[in-house]
Design an enzyme around this catalytic site. Structure first.
Site, mmCIF file in Angstrom:
data_model
loop_
_atom_site.group_PDB
_atom_site.id
_atom_site.type_symbol
_atom_site.label_atom_id
_atom_site.label_comp_id
_atom_site.label_asym_id
_atom_site.label_seq_id
_atom_site.Cartn_x
_atom_site.Cartn_y
_atom_site.Cartn_z
ATOM 1 N N ASP A 166 68.929 11.710 -20.414
ATOM 2 C CA ASP A 166 69.248 11.419 -19.015
ATOM 3 C C ASP A 166 68.917 12.654 -18.171
ATOM 4 O O ASP A 166 69.337 13.773 -18.502
ATOM 5 C CB ASP A 166 70.735 11.060 -18.879
ATOM 6 C CG ASP A 166 71.068 10.554 -17.484
ATOM 7 O OD1 ASP A 166 71.088 9.332 -17.311
ATOM 8 O OD2 ASP A 166 71.296 11.387 -16.583
ATOM 9 N N ASN A 224 67.147 12.339 -5.574
ATOM 10 C CA ASN A 224 66.791 11.229 -4.689
ATOM 11 C C ASN A 224 67.402 11.400 -3.301
ATOM 12 O O ASN A 224 66.739 11.193 -2.283
ATOM 13 C CB ASN A 224 67.254 9.906 -5.291
ATOM 14 C CG ASN A 224 66.231 9.292 -6.234
ATOM 15 O OD1 ASN A 224 65.034 9.575 -6.140
ATOM 16 N ND2 ASN A 224 66.688 8.451 -7.141
ATOM 17 N N HIS A 232 63.196 9.075 -2.456
ATOM 18 C CA HIS A 232 62.847 8.330 -3.675
ATOM 19 C C HIS A 232 61.395 8.572 -4.103
ATOM 20 O O HIS A 232 61.076 8.416 -5.284
ATOM 21 C CB HIS A 232 63.087 6.833 -3.453
ATOM 22 C CG HIS A 232 64.543 6.481 -3.362
ATOM 23 N ND1 HIS A 232 65.339 6.301 -4.469
ATOM 24 C CD2 HIS A 232 65.362 6.304 -2.282
ATOM 25 C CE1 HIS A 232 66.568 6.010 -4.096
ATOM 26 N NE2 HIS A 232 66.619 6.005 -2.770
ATOM 27 N N ASP A 289 60.461 9.421 -7.862
ATOM 28 C CA ASP A 289 59.467 8.741 -8.701
ATOM 29 C C ASP A 289 58.524 9.751 -9.354
ATOM 30 O O ASP A 289 58.149 9.602 -10.529
ATOM 31 C CB ASP A 289 58.676 7.733 -7.871
ATOM 32 C CG ASP A 289 59.504 6.519 -7.476
ATOM 33 O OD1 ASP A 289 60.588 6.335 -8.052
ATOM 34 O OD2 ASP A 289 59.053 5.760 -6.590
ATOM 35 N N GLU A 324 67.061 6.726 -14.651
ATOM 36 C CA GLU A 324 66.605 8.050 -15.109
ATOM 37 C C GLU A 324 66.895 8.265 -16.587
ATOM 38 O O GLU A 324 66.893 9.385 -17.080
ATOM 39 C CB GLU A 324 67.280 9.154 -14.280
ATOM 40 C CG GLU A 324 68.774 9.319 -14.493
ATOM 41 C CD GLU A 324 69.622 8.406 -13.598
ATOM 42 O OE1 GLU A 324 70.793 8.711 -13.386
ATOM 43 O OE2 GLU A 324 69.089 7.380 -13.123
#
Length: 390
Positions: free
Chosen positions: A249, A257, A262, A266, A292
């Site tokens: 994770d 974010n 975002h 990405d 994630e």
């Protein structure tokens, strides 16, 4: 059975082994039967005193040379050097030229030769483009027109202008019609080929979407479960090829974010996945598990040795910025790692890795917690030796 094998060998000897070449040669030989019919017509005319022997021999030799030439060119494979390996247009033009010559020397039975003109064009109707088909039609019409005028002037007894005019009007109506149909068929064929290509591309995209995560290119969760199931079956069947599972994770990904947007998030996911893949072996399998979170299958090793690969990925992330245009953005990850044994369900092993990941976060993140609480092995076959793959 022996007769069937003999004919197969004979067909291979004549047509070759390659399927497309076989089709091209068989079409050329089929067209050759038209010329054989032409030779038969000459023999018939000579037998009944309608054609002179010299014209029969000349035309027969020209026809045989033409047939042998095209067969040799196709059978040798030299045709593959050309844009159209079937050499459809050259063969059609050659045939039209010979038919026009035959029309000029067959005297009183020359009218029967005319039906060969549309027949030759029909042979090329499925291969020739609209442009080539029109070219063949105009070539045939022009050549036949010149031959008719010449024979009307030099041999009016056998080629009266009234009859030749009727013949010319007839072929002037038929040949352009065939050329038009050829153009329509070619357009239809091109559309079908385009639709076939689009369908194949769409099928490829569907297959990719069915197995891959669109953002990172890694296996998606559904396909990863299929991969794990295959590894589980192999382990149960052989007792070897033990593997480990790790849940990873990205630390504080929500903060990335919220702070950078975002789009940057990405980018982080893509580059994080790429960095992990560089740090792992080719036999290890990485999948995007959700958000994630990533699931890693590490083959033929123990949890302790599997952790070497995770620490190598951690070092790679620490040694250089993940995003070149954002050098201050540093990315770390937490991981829960456990070994799998064939006495448990896959879901249980994944749950143990998830619990280990939870502990890694609780202990301060940017670390790996190894959970070695495997199910009891009492009554089970002993473990296979573990390979130090990392």
């Amino acid at each position: 059975m022996h007769a069937s094998a003999f004919f197969r060998q004979l067909a291979t000897l004549i047509l070759g082994h390659e399927r497309k070449q076989q089709l091209r040669i068989s079409r050329s030989l089929t067209a050759a039967f038209v010329f054989l019919a032409c030779i038969g017509l000459q023999i018939y005319g000579y037998w009944h005193g309608l054609i002179e022997a010299q014209y029969v021999w000349r035309l027969s030799i020209v026809i045989l040379v033409n047939v042998v030439f095209w067969y040799a060119l196709l059978r040798s494979g030299l045709n593959l050097r050309f844009r159209d390996p079937a050499l459809t247009l050259p063969q059609v033009l050659s045939a039209l030229t010979i038919i026009t010559y035959a029309y000029s020397v067959t005297g009183r039975i020359h009218g029967s030769i005319m039906m060969l003109l549309p027949l030759v064009q029909v042979f090329g109707i499925f291969n020739m483009s609209q442009r080539d088909s029109r070219l063949a039609g105009f070539y045939s019409l022009g050549l036949m027109g010149c031959a008719m005028v010449y024979k009307t002037l030099t041999d009016p007894e056998n080629y009266p202008y009234q009859v030749e005019l009727a013949h010319f009007i007839l072929i002037a109506a038929i040949l352009p019609t065939i050329s038009s149909l050829a153009g329509q068929l070619n357009s239809m064929r091109m559309r079908l080929q385009s639709q076939k290509n689009e369908l194949a591309q769409a099928l490829t995209r569907i297959q990719i979407l069915a197995t891959r995560d669109e953002l990172t290119g890694l296996f998606n969760r559904r396909h990863m479960m299929e991969v794990l199931t295959q590894h589980q079956k192999r382990l149960i069947r052989s007792g070897h090829h033990r593997f480990c599972l790790a849940l990873l994770d990205i630390d504080h990904f929500k903060r990335i974010n919220d702070t950078h947007g975002h789009g940057v998030g990405d980018e982080v996911l893509r580059e994080f996945a790429a960095t992990l893949q560089r740090a792992l072996r080719d036999t290890d399998v990485l999948a995007r598990w959700g958000g994630e979170e990533f699931l890693l299958l590490i083959n033929d090793t123990s949890p302790e040795l599997a952790n070497i690969g995770l620490e190598r990925a951690r070092d790679m992330l620490a040694s250089a910025p993940l995003l070149a245009h954002m050098p201050d953005l540093r990315v770390t990850f937490s991981a829960g790692l456990t070994g799998y044994d064939d006495v448990e369900e896959l879901s249980i092993c994944i749950e143990r890795a998830d619990q280990a990941l939870y502990r890694a976060k609780a202990e301060g993140r940017n670390r790996t917690v190894i959970d070695d609480q495997l199910p009891s092995l009492v009554g089970k076959r002993p473990r296979a030796p573990v390979a130090a793959a990392h």
